[in-house]
Design an enzyme around this catalytic site. Structure first.
Site, PDB file in Angstrom:
ATOM      1  N   LYS A   9      90.474  90.935  84.662  1.00  0.00           N
ATOM      2  CA  LYS A   9      90.587  89.871  85.670  1.00  0.00           C
ATOM      3  C   LYS A   9      91.821  88.996  85.379  1.00  0.00           C
ATOM      4  O   LYS A   9      92.441  89.112  84.314  1.00  0.00           O
ATOM      5  CB  LYS A   9      89.303  89.042  85.665  1.00  0.00           C
ATOM      6  N   TYR A  49      83.267  91.773  96.104  1.00  0.00           N
ATOM      7  CA  TYR A  49      82.142  90.911  95.738  1.00  0.00           C
ATOM      8  C   TYR A  49      81.156  90.703  96.898  1.00  0.00           C
ATOM      9  O   TYR A  49      80.432  89.704  96.920  1.00  0.00           O
ATOM     10  CB  TYR A  49      82.667  89.562  95.251  1.00  0.00           C
ATOM     11  N   PHE A  57      78.688  80.366  94.454  1.00  0.00           N
ATOM     12  CA  PHE A  57      79.976  80.499  93.752  1.00  0.00           C
ATOM     13  C   PHE A  57      80.900  81.546  94.377  1.00  0.00           C
ATOM     14  O   PHE A  57      81.941  81.867  93.816  1.00  0.00           O
ATOM     15  CB  PHE A  57      79.750  80.794  92.266  1.00  0.00           C
ATOM     16  N   ARG A  85      79.388  98.782  79.801  1.00  0.00           N
ATOM     17  CA  ARG A  85      78.692  97.485  79.982  1.00  0.00           C
ATOM     18  C   ARG A  85      78.280  96.910  78.626  1.00  0.00           C
ATOM     19  O   ARG A  85      78.361  95.711  78.402  1.00  0.00           O
ATOM     20  CB  ARG A  85      77.498  97.637  80.915  1.00  0.00           C
ATOM     21  N   THR A  91      77.344  89.020  81.064  1.00  0.00           N
ATOM     22  CA  THR A  91      78.243  88.382  82.039  1.00  0.00           C
ATOM     23  C   THR A  91      78.708  87.013  81.566  1.00  0.00           C
ATOM     24  O   THR A  91      79.886  86.670  81.699  1.00  0.00           O
ATOM     25  CB  THR A  91      77.509  88.235  83.392  1.00  0.00           C
ATOM     26  N   ARG A 102      83.570  90.268  76.202  1.00  0.00           N
ATOM     27  CA  ARG A 102      83.326  88.898  76.672  1.00  0.00           C
ATOM     28  C   ARG A 102      82.909  87.979  75.527  1.00  0.00           C
ATOM     29  O   ARG A 102      83.250  86.793  75.516  1.00  0.00           O
ATOM     30  CB  ARG A 102      82.269  88.905  77.766  1.00  0.00           C
ATOM     31  N   ASN A 112      85.501  85.505  82.687  1.00  0.00           N
ATOM     32  CA  ASN A 112      84.855  86.362  81.698  1.00  0.00           C
ATOM     33  C   ASN A 112      85.630  87.663  81.473  1.00  0.00           C
ATOM     34  O   ASN A 112      85.082  88.680  81.076  1.00  0.00           O
ATOM     35  CB  ASN A 112      83.381  86.618  82.058  1.00  0.00           C
ATOM     36  N   HIS A 115      85.687  92.976  84.576  1.00  0.00           N
ATOM     37  CA  HIS A 115      84.600  93.403  85.462  1.00  0.00           C
ATOM     38  C   HIS A 115      84.370  94.889  85.230  1.00  0.00           C
ATOM     39  O   HIS A 115      85.325  95.647  85.053  1.00  0.00           O
ATOM     40  CB  HIS A 115      84.966  93.191  86.933  1.00  0.00           C
ATOM     41  N   GLU A 126      83.080 101.024  94.262  1.00  0.00           N
ATOM     42  CA  GLU A 126      84.235 100.251  93.786  1.00  0.00           C
ATOM     43  C   GLU A 126      85.453 101.150  93.567  1.00  0.00           C
ATOM     44  O   GLU A 126      86.579 100.759  93.895  1.00  0.00           O
ATOM     45  CB  GLU A 126      83.857  99.491  92.507  1.00  0.00           C
TER      46      GLU A 126
HETATM   47  P1  CMP Z   1      81.531  90.217  87.500  1.00  0.00           P
HETATM   48  O1  CMP Z   1      80.995  91.243  86.571  1.00  0.00           O
HETATM   49  O2  CMP Z   1      82.944  90.345  87.941  1.00  0.00           O
HETATM   50  O3  CMP Z   1      80.610  90.198  88.812  1.00  0.00           O
HETATM   51  C1  CMP Z   1      80.288  89.039  89.510  1.00  0.00           C
HETATM   52  C2  CMP Z   1      80.922  87.832  88.898  1.00  0.00           C
HETATM   53  O4  CMP Z   1      80.434  86.611  89.360  1.00  0.00           O
HETATM   54  C3  CMP Z   1      80.629  87.814  87.433  1.00  0.00           C
HETATM   55  O5  CMP Z   1      81.381  88.797  86.798  1.00  0.00           O
HETATM   56  C4  CMP Z   1      80.980  86.390  87.053  1.00  0.00           C
HETATM   57  O6  CMP Z   1      82.343  86.252  86.694  1.00  0.00           O
HETATM   58  C5  CMP Z   1      80.737  85.668  88.362  1.00  0.00           C
HETATM   59  N1  CMP Z   1      79.616  84.745  88.275  1.00  0.00           N
HETATM   60  C6  CMP Z   1      78.334  85.054  88.071  1.00  0.00           C
HETATM   61  N2  CMP Z   1      77.587  83.922  88.087  1.00  0.00           N
HETATM   62  C7  CMP Z   1      78.440  82.886  88.314  1.00  0.00           C
HETATM   63  C8  CMP Z   1      78.289  81.493  88.430  1.00  0.00           C
HETATM   64  N3  CMP Z   1      77.077  80.925  88.317  1.00  0.00           N
HETATM   65  N4  CMP Z   1      79.382  80.743  88.667  1.00  0.00           N
HETATM   66  C9  CMP Z   1      80.600  81.332  88.792  1.00  0.00           C
HETATM   67  N5  CMP Z   1      80.810  82.659  88.682  1.00  0.00           N
HETATM   68  C10 CMP Z   1      79.730  83.423  88.441  1.00  0.00           C
END
Ligand code: CMP
Length: 143
Positions: A9, A49, A57, A85, A91, A102, A112, A115, A126
């Site tokens: 990212k 997304y 968010f 994973r 996450t 992470r 984080n 992805h 994807e």
């Molecule tokens: P990712 O694996 O890219 O998939 C969805 C993303 O949403 C996740 O990583 C986080 O970076 C993001 N995410 C999940 N929960 C929250 C949250 N509460 N606030 C902001 N970002 C979030």
């Protein structure tokens, strides 16, 4: 052989973590079959997304993904979705174990670093969203 979509990212790219992250998957024995450094359009970020579009968010997520270059990749290997994973960690970096990507580098749940597809269905969706089939290589080790 299973394939997955992985993406460094914008925070990971800006912190010069592409090499570190690619290296971890290489050393694990997985094969890189497609990669590109790219800016993400709003349309692509929203499609990527889509499952989060009703979350509070969502806007923040799309803004972040479009804020700077990402490094999009397709990797291949046995059971790679689950193993990748585990290598990425939870996450939320605050909950991700040390030794995971992470856990070692993540700053916040939004920033984080990486992805990765969470299921065979999302990997297929994807990969098709981010890459043309002709961009994905098939090659054997010869040395
Ligand atoms: P990712 O694996 O890219 O998939 C969805 C993303 O949403 C996740 O990583 C986080 O970076 C993001 N995410 C999940 N929960 C929250 C949250 N509460 N606030 C902001 N970002 C979030």
């Amino acid at each position: 052989m299973q394939r997955t979509f992985l993406m460094v990212k914008p925070d990971g790219v800006q912190r010069n973590l592409i090499g570190e992250i690619v290296s971890r998957f290489e050393r694990k024995g997985f094969q890189l079959v497609a990669a590109k450094l790219m800016m993400v359009s709003r349309e692509l970020a929203e499609k990527h997304y889509a499952e989060h579009k009703d979350k509070p968010f969502f806007e923040e997520l799309v803004n972040f993904l479009t804020s700077g270059p990402v490094f999009a990749m397709v990797w291949q290997g046995e059971n790679i979705i689950e193993v990748a994973r585990a290598m990425m960690g939870k996450t939320n970096p605050a909950e991700a174990a040390p030794g995971t990507i992470r856990g070692d580098f993540g700053v916040s749940i939004g920033m984080n670093v990486i992805h990765g597809s969470d299921s065979p269905e999302s990997a297929e969706r994807e990969i098709a969203l981010w890459f043309d089939e002709k961009e994905i290589l098939s090659y054997e080790k010869t040395i």
